[in-house]
Design a protein around this motif. Structure first.
Motif, PDB file in Angstrom:
ATOM      1  N   CYS A  87       0.813  -1.223   0.000  1.00  0.00           N
ATOM      2  CA  CYS A  87       0.000   0.000   0.000  1.00  0.00           C
ATOM      3  C   CYS A  87       0.844   1.270   0.000  1.00  0.00           C
ATOM      4  O   CYS A  87       0.319   2.370  -0.229  1.00  0.00           O
ATOM      5  CB  CYS A  87      -0.942   0.009   1.195  1.00  0.00           C
ATOM      6  SG  CYS A  87      -2.216  -1.281   1.119  1.00  0.00           S
ATOM      7  N   GLY A  88       2.137   1.145   0.300  1.00  0.00           N
ATOM      8  CA  GLY A  88       2.997   2.322   0.274  1.00  0.00           C
ATOM      9  C   GLY A  88       2.537   3.398   1.242  1.00  0.00           C
ATOM     10  O   GLY A  88       1.898   3.142   2.249  1.00  0.00           O
ATOM     11  N   GLY A  89       2.898   4.628   0.913  1.00  0.00           N
ATOM     12  CA  GLY A  89       2.514   5.765   1.725  1.00  0.00           C
ATOM     13  C   GLY A  89       3.513   6.036   2.849  1.00  0.00           C
ATOM     14  O   GLY A  89       4.525   5.362   2.965  1.00  0.00           O
ATOM     15  N   PRO A  90       3.212   7.058   3.679  1.00  0.00           N
ATOM     16  CA  PRO A  90       2.020   7.909   3.612  1.00  0.00           C
ATOM     17  C   PRO A  90       2.083   8.901   2.448  1.00  0.00           C
ATOM     18  O   PRO A  90       3.155   9.168   1.912  1.00  0.00           O
ATOM     19  CB  PRO A  90       2.043   8.648   4.954  1.00  0.00           C
ATOM     20  CG  PRO A  90       3.509   8.748   5.284  1.00  0.00           C
ATOM     21  CD  PRO A  90       4.114   7.465   4.781  1.00  0.00           C
ATOM     22  N   MET A  91       0.917   9.420   2.076  1.00  0.00           N
ATOM     23  CA  MET A  91       0.832  10.491   1.088  1.00  0.00           C
ATOM     24  C   MET A  91       0.709  11.808   1.847  1.00  0.00           C
ATOM     25  O   MET A  91      -0.221  11.999   2.630  1.00  0.00           O
ATOM     26  CB  MET A  91      -0.381  10.295   0.177  1.00  0.00           C
ATOM     27  CG  MET A  91      -0.315   9.045  -0.674  1.00  0.00           C
ATOM     28  SD  MET A  91      -1.863   8.709  -1.565  1.00  0.00           S
ATOM     29  CE  MET A  91      -1.964  10.134  -2.662  1.00  0.00           C
TER      30      MET A  91
ATOM     31  N   LEU B 238      -2.248  11.161   4.333  1.00  0.00           N
ATOM     32  CA  LEU B 238      -3.056   9.967   4.153  1.00  0.00           C
ATOM     33  C   LEU B 238      -2.217   8.747   4.497  1.00  0.00           C
ATOM     34  O   LEU B 238      -1.133   8.554   3.942  1.00  0.00           O
ATOM     35  CB  LEU B 238      -3.556   9.858   2.710  1.00  0.00           C
ATOM     36  CG  LEU B 238      -4.415  11.011   2.180  1.00  0.00           C
ATOM     37  CD1 LEU B 238      -4.848  10.714   0.756  1.00  0.00           C
ATOM     38  CD2 LEU B 238      -5.624  11.249   3.066  1.00  0.00           C
ATOM     39  N   HIS B 239      -2.716   7.911   5.410  1.00  0.00           N
ATOM     40  CA  HIS B 239      -2.027   6.691   5.828  1.00  0.00           C
ATOM     41  C   HIS B 239      -2.801   5.492   5.288  1.00  0.00           C
ATOM     42  O   HIS B 239      -4.036   5.461   5.339  1.00  0.00           O
ATOM     43  CB  HIS B 239      -1.944   6.632   7.347  1.00  0.00           C
ATOM     44  CG  HIS B 239      -1.267   7.824   7.950  1.00  0.00           C
ATOM     45  ND1 HIS B 239       0.096   7.960   8.017  1.00  0.00           N
ATOM     46  CD2 HIS B 239      -1.791   8.960   8.494  1.00  0.00           C
ATOM     47  CE1 HIS B 239       0.410   9.108   8.584  1.00  0.00           C
ATOM     48  NE2 HIS B 239      -0.718   9.737   8.887  1.00  0.00           N
ATOM     49  N   LEU B 240      -2.072   4.507   4.770  1.00  0.00           N
ATOM     50  CA  LEU B 240      -2.696   3.374   4.111  1.00  0.00           C
ATOM     51  C   LEU B 240      -2.297   2.073   4.797  1.00  0.00           C
ATOM     52  O   LEU B 240      -1.112   1.829   5.038  1.00  0.00           O
ATOM     53  CB  LEU B 240      -2.302   3.329   2.635  1.00  0.00           C
ATOM     54  CG  LEU B 240      -2.727   4.586   1.840  1.00  0.00           C
ATOM     55  CD1 LEU B 240      -1.537   5.511   1.642  1.00  0.00           C
ATOM     56  CD2 LEU B 240      -3.331   4.211   0.513  1.00  0.00           C
ATOM     57  N   GLU B 241      -3.288   1.247   5.114  1.00  0.00           N
ATOM     58  CA  GLU B 241      -3.060  -0.018   5.794  1.00  0.00           C
ATOM     59  C   GLU B 241      -3.500  -1.166   4.886  1.00  0.00           C
ATOM     60  O   GLU B 241      -4.633  -1.194   4.390  1.00  0.00           O
ATOM     61  CB  GLU B 241      -3.846  -0.057   7.106  1.00  0.00           C
ATOM     62  CG  GLU B 241      -3.623  -1.334   7.907  1.00  0.00           C
ATOM     63  CD  GLU B 241      -4.409  -1.341   9.200  1.00  0.00           C
ATOM     64  OE1 GLU B 241      -4.276  -2.323   9.960  1.00  0.00           O
ATOM     65  OE2 GLU B 241      -5.171  -0.378   9.446  1.00  0.00           O
ATOM     66  N   TYR B 242      -2.598  -2.123   4.706  1.00  0.00           N
ATOM     67  CA  TYR B 242      -2.868  -3.260   3.830  1.00  0.00           C
ATOM     68  C   TYR B 242      -3.875  -4.214   4.481  1.00  0.00           C
ATOM     69  O   TYR B 242      -3.739  -4.582   5.636  1.00  0.00           O
ATOM     70  CB  TYR B 242      -1.564  -3.995   3.544  1.00  0.00           C
ATOM     71  CG  TYR B 242      -1.703  -5.242   2.703  1.00  0.00           C
ATOM     72  CD1 TYR B 242      -2.377  -5.204   1.480  1.00  0.00           C
ATOM     73  CD2 TYR B 242      -1.163  -6.444   3.134  1.00  0.00           C
ATOM     74  CE1 TYR B 242      -2.503  -6.348   0.706  1.00  0.00           C
ATOM     75  CE2 TYR B 242      -1.276  -7.598   2.358  1.00  0.00           C
ATOM     76  CZ  TYR B 242      -1.951  -7.544   1.147  1.00  0.00           C
ATOM     77  OH  TYR B 242      -2.068  -8.672   0.386  1.00  0.00           O
ATOM     78  N   LYS B 243      -4.898  -4.607   3.696  1.00  0.00           N
ATOM     79  CA  LYS B 243      -5.946  -5.476   4.211  1.00  0.00           C
ATOM     80  C   LYS B 243      -6.103  -6.753   3.390  1.00  0.00           C
ATOM     81  O   LYS B 243      -7.127  -7.432   3.484  1.00  0.00           O
ATOM     82  CB  LYS B 243      -7.283  -4.714   4.234  1.00  0.00           C
ATOM     83  CG  LYS B 243      -7.343  -3.597   5.266  1.00  0.00           C
ATOM     84  CD  LYS B 243      -7.264  -4.153   6.679  1.00  0.00           C
ATOM     85  CE  LYS B 243      -7.391  -3.061   7.723  1.00  0.00           C
ATOM     86  NZ  LYS B 243      -7.393  -3.601   9.092  1.00  0.00           N
TER      87      LYS B 243
END
Length: 287
Positions: A182-186, A197-202
């Protein structure tokens, strides 16, 4: 449509002349490194379109964000138009022209200049931002009433990208899909508001949309209002009006890009809002 859609916004998926690409088409072909190919001297034009739709009772609410990205070994240029159509006093109607330019490198894109022109018939504000080494400049016409509480600091701004560059760089930058899909944060600065923006892999999910069929990475987004917002808004839960997580699906393309192909949010006012890639193409640029 709420303003949080704009940083993410921006039919058939076309890749190097192939239409209707799906995960099954990829086979065992190794993924390329997109930015490495640009730096090696292969300029490219990327065209990307995001469509949004929702319903209020029986009335449709629509939106579209179009991006044209010219990528060269030393620099890039992005042009974009974002337009939504809703109902007065219920949704924000956007009609914006945006542009960004800056520098390419192996890790993605870095902003030099960003311009946004709102044409919604209200303030019709133009915002010009430039990154100038160890400082930045911002001119808004008409001027902002204030720059938020607290306002963004120079250090915070220089650590961020404009909304266009943030989205496109996120899609093109190299990423370890095994450890950080998911990379990030943006980190996004639009001339006034600074947002992370923080992204968490699901996990993986089978996604079927206009642009992608097959396995895609599901990422859930949380947002920090870091600076530039109204007093009391910073560092509060931020996806106002959304029930549950903001969900993003990333398609890993053979050329090394990892592009958002679908975004969903359940809202308090209008139910589910869905954004999906309506078009994506990569075409070599002639010098």
């Amino acid at each position: 449509m709420k303003h949080w859609l704009l940083p993410l916004a921006a039919g058939a998926l076309t890749l190097g002349g192939l239409s209707g690409l799906s995960a099954a088409d990829n086979g065992d072909t190794p993924r390329a490194d997109f930015m490495a190919s640009i730096e090696a001297g292969q300029p490219m034009r990327m065209e990307y379109e995001i469509k949004a739709n929702a319903w209020l009772l029986i009335l449709p609410i629509t939106g579209k964000a179009w991006f044209q990205v010219d990528l060269r070994p030393e620099n890039y240029k992005i042009k974009s138009n974002v337009k939504t159509t809703g109902l007065a006093d219920i949704l924000v109607n956007y009609d914006m022209e945006l542009a960004a330019s800056g520098y390419t490198n192996l890790n993605g894109l870095d902003t030099y200049a960003y311009v946004s022109q709102n044409k919604d018939g209200k303030k019709n504000r133009r915002v010009d931002v430039k990154y100038l080494g160890d400082e930045f400049s911002m001119v808004a016409n008409p001027t902002f009433g204030n720059l938020g509480e607290p306002p963004a600091t120079t250090e915070q701004v220089l650590d961020a990208k404009d909304p266009l560059t943030a989205l496109i760089s996120y899609a093109l930058e190299p990423r370890d899909l095994e450890t950080r899909p998911c990379g990030g944060p943006m980190k996004i600065f639009d001339g006034r508001q600074l947002t992370h923006l923080h992204l968490e892999y699901k996990g993986m999910k089978n996604v079927k949309s206009e642009a992608w069929r097959g396995e895609a990475y599901e990422c859930h987004i949380t947002m920090d209002k870091v600076a530039g917002y109204k007093e009391g808004e910073a560092n509060k839960d931020t996806l106002t009006g959304i029930s549950g997580p903001l969900r993003l699906w990333l398609a890993p393309l053979p050329n090394g890009a990892t592009v958002p192909v679908r975004i969903e949010a359940d809202t308090d006012d209008i139910g589910k809002v869905t954004l999906q890639a309506g078009k994506l193409s990569f075409t070599p640029l002639e010098e």
